[in-house]
Write a protein that holds these residues in place. Structure first.
Motif, PDB file in Angstrom:
ATOM      1  N   ALA A 156       0.829  -1.200   0.000  1.00  0.00           N
ATOM      2  CA  ALA A 156       0.000   0.000   0.000  1.00  0.00           C
ATOM      3  C   ALA A 156       0.867   1.256   0.000  1.00  0.00           C
ATOM      4  O   ALA A 156       0.577   2.236  -0.703  1.00  0.00           O
ATOM      5  CB  ALA A 156      -0.927  -0.006   1.220  1.00  0.00           C
ATOM      6  N   ALA A 157       1.950   1.226   0.779  1.00  0.00           N
ATOM      7  CA  ALA A 157       2.873   2.364   0.782  1.00  0.00           C
ATOM      8  C   ALA A 157       3.597   2.482  -0.555  1.00  0.00           C
ATOM      9  O   ALA A 157       3.842   3.592  -1.041  1.00  0.00           O
ATOM     10  CB  ALA A 157       3.878   2.224   1.923  1.00  0.00           C
ATOM     11  N   ASP A 158       3.942   1.343  -1.169  1.00  0.00           N
ATOM     12  CA  ASP A 158       4.573   1.375  -2.492  1.00  0.00           C
ATOM     13  C   ASP A 158       3.650   2.040  -3.516  1.00  0.00           C
ATOM     14  O   ASP A 158       4.109   2.784  -4.390  1.00  0.00           O
ATOM     15  CB  ASP A 158       4.903  -0.045  -2.955  1.00  0.00           C
ATOM     16  CG  ASP A 158       6.082  -0.637  -2.215  1.00  0.00           C
ATOM     17  OD1 ASP A 158       6.875   0.137  -1.646  1.00  0.00           O
ATOM     18  OD2 ASP A 158       6.208  -1.872  -2.191  1.00  0.00           O
ATOM     19  N   LEU A 159       2.366   1.735  -3.420  1.00  0.00           N
ATOM     20  CA  LEU A 159       1.396   2.365  -4.317  1.00  0.00           C
ATOM     21  C   LEU A 159       1.393   3.872  -4.114  1.00  0.00           C
ATOM     22  O   LEU A 159       1.359   4.647  -5.080  1.00  0.00           O
ATOM     23  CB  LEU A 159       0.007   1.782  -4.078  1.00  0.00           C
ATOM     24  CG  LEU A 159      -1.150   2.426  -4.853  1.00  0.00           C
ATOM     25  CD1 LEU A 159      -0.928   2.321  -6.351  1.00  0.00           C
ATOM     26  CD2 LEU A 159      -2.475   1.784  -4.461  1.00  0.00           C
ATOM     27  N   ALA A 160       1.447   4.298  -2.840  1.00  0.00           N
ATOM     28  CA  ALA A 160       1.487   5.737  -2.557  1.00  0.00           C
ATOM     29  C   ALA A 160       2.771   6.364  -3.087  1.00  0.00           C
ATOM     30  O   ALA A 160       2.755   7.498  -3.584  1.00  0.00           O
ATOM     31  CB  ALA A 160       1.360   5.968  -1.050  1.00  0.00           C
TER      32      ALA A 160
END
Length: 488
Positions: A165-169
């Protein structure tokens, strides 16, 4: 006595059920932040704090053209869609791991016709060796998670999901920032094109004037050649900037998910008085909670920590409960009758006695992966501080460069004016005019380039600060994320 024994057994099993062999997790130590950014200097931050970039951070530039393009990034960018798909994969992996926390129930049925060997020790003489077999059965199995293997597997999957999820951000922020950077680069190239097109017109008039003076005997043929060479050089520069603009436009098209062949943005030169918006850089101690890449790195450390528990559990026996019930008969007419019932229930245990060092190597691998993630995390933290300092330094220095370059533009314009007067009066050759025109043009192009870099530095500062992202976007507080210990 038996009741006490059963109670003690239940208590013991409950204790084992809460056992975990993973090390107690704490966020890795990171370089302590300074009280303030070294390059901030007299940098003025946005006041009040409500002006701080949040969510659609690009709106702070107050550019409708940029806003229109940025909205398209999230809807059509293929890289973001791929990252979202990876997040969905991570979520599914978490659900798969959680499934092992509850018993598994399988229901099956079969209908077979078979013949047994009459020479088999199980054959009953006189019995027909060929018969039917009908079976309806339900099997229940459940692994007792005494050593925390399943729970640590779930924790690993969950931490990896949060990292995804952080990678997506991170990717979302990068794509939006790249678009903003390309957008202002394009506007800077538009400004350079307007400047060069005006220069070509000026040089064309200068060439015409020089040719007239040559025909009148007031100028040498070398002046004509000099003026013509200068004109063609300006045309070459204009063509090169036009090429750069086309490539920048194509890059923007890809970012918003459109075919470059049919995409075009109208010319929109960057005004000479453009200034980037004020940005609240905050305190260095809060940076780590605003950067999705830092959060992703920390979550991967947590995943590696839980994986150590999974590797350690492999040294201990695996206990499970199994149960089966159903019906079995040679005829369908009495398949569901009471005499056809079958059942079984009981615990099972499995311990690997010899594996040629496999478990020891897996444990060493898990520890090495943890050390790797810790090192990556600390590098990410250092890089975060560096990027903010770099952007602040760029804004501060480019602001100084902008002022000095404006003074250079003014001075070169005055020098060019004097050179033209002197040339028309026949006091100097055209070489002095050409030199003055070249200096003036380069000063103006440099001013546009500095302005473009100034705007891009502002975009990079917002990106370095994490845009509008916050750690609670992962659905957790900074404490539960293990980030609270990073700030003093």
């Amino acid at each position: 006595m038996q009741a006490a024994l059963r109670a003690a057994t239940v208590t013991f099993l409950g204790f084992l059920g809460g056992c975990s062999l993973a090390p107690t997790y704490t966020a890795p130590n990171s370089p302590p932040p300074a009280e303030a950014y070294a390059e901030a200097g007299d940098w003025r931050k946005a006041e009040p704090l409500e002006n701080e970039a949040r969510g659609a951070w690009w709106t702070m530039f107050q550019d409708p053209g940029l806003d229109t393009l940025e909205v398209k990034v999230g809807n059509a960018n293929q890289n973001i869609k791929a990252a979202f798909a990876r997040l969905q994969e991570a979520r599914a992996a978490t659900r798969i791991a959680r499934a092992d926390l509850v018993p598994t129930l399988n229901v099956g049925s079969s209908a077979t016709r078979q013949r047994v060997s009459q020479n088999s020790p199980t054959y009953v003489p006189g019995r027909n060796p060929t018969y039917n077999n009908f079976n309806v059965e339900a099997d229940l199995s459940y692994e007792l998670d005494l050593w925390g293997r399943v729970r640590n597997s779930v924790n690993t999957a969950k931490a990896n999901q949060q990292a995804s999820a952080a990678d997506l951000a991170v990717l979302d922020l990068e794509q939006h920032a790249e678009l903003a950077s390309d957008y202002y680069t394009l506007r800077g190239e538009d400004a350079q094109l307007v400047l060069l097109q005006n220069t070509v017109e000026d040089y064309s008039r200068s060439l015409a004037l020089t040719e007239n003076l040559y025909r009148g005997g007031a100028a040498a043929v070398a002046d004509v050649y000099q003026a013509r060479a200068q004109l063609e050089g300006a045309r070459t520069q204009a063509a090169d900037v036009a090429l750069q603009r086309a490539q920048t436009e194509h890059a923007i098209a890809v970012l918003i998910g459109e075919n470059p062949s049919g995409f075009h943005l109208a010319s929109n030169p960057l005004p000479q008085d453009s200034v980037p918006p004020l940005v609240d850089v905050g305190l260095p101690s809060t940076l780590l909670e605003r950067r999705p890449d830092v959060a992703a790195a920390e979550r991967r450390v947590a995943a590696a920590n839980a994986q150590i528990g999974v590797a350690r559990a492999a040294y201990f026996p695996v206990f499970s409960l199994a149960a089966a019930t159903g019906f079995d008969s040679t005829k369908t007419s009495n398949l569901l009758n009471a005499p056809s019932r079958l059942w079984s229930a009981g615990p099972a245990g499995l311990l690997t006695v010899f594996d040629a060092g496999r478990h020891r190597a897996q444990s060493a691998q898990a520890h090495a992966q943890f050390d790797e993630q810790v090192a990556d995390y600390r590098t990410t933290v250092l890089t975060a501080y560096q990027e903010v300092e770099d952007s602040l330094a760029a804004l501060h220095r480019l602001q100084q460069e902008s002022r000095s370059e404006q003074a250079a533009v003014t001075a070169s314009a005055l020098a060019l004016e004097q050179a033209r007067y002197r040339y028309k009066a026949g006091l100097v050759t055209y070489l002095e005019v050409a030199t003055a025109e070249t200096i003036a043009l380069q000063a103006q192009l440099s001013r546009v380039n500095i302005l473009n870099r100034y705007m891009n530095a502002s975009v990079l500062l917002v990106k370095a600060l994490g845009g509008g992202w916050r750690i609670d976007a992962l659905g957790q507080t900074p404490t539960s994320a293990g980030l609270s210990g990073m700030a003093p």
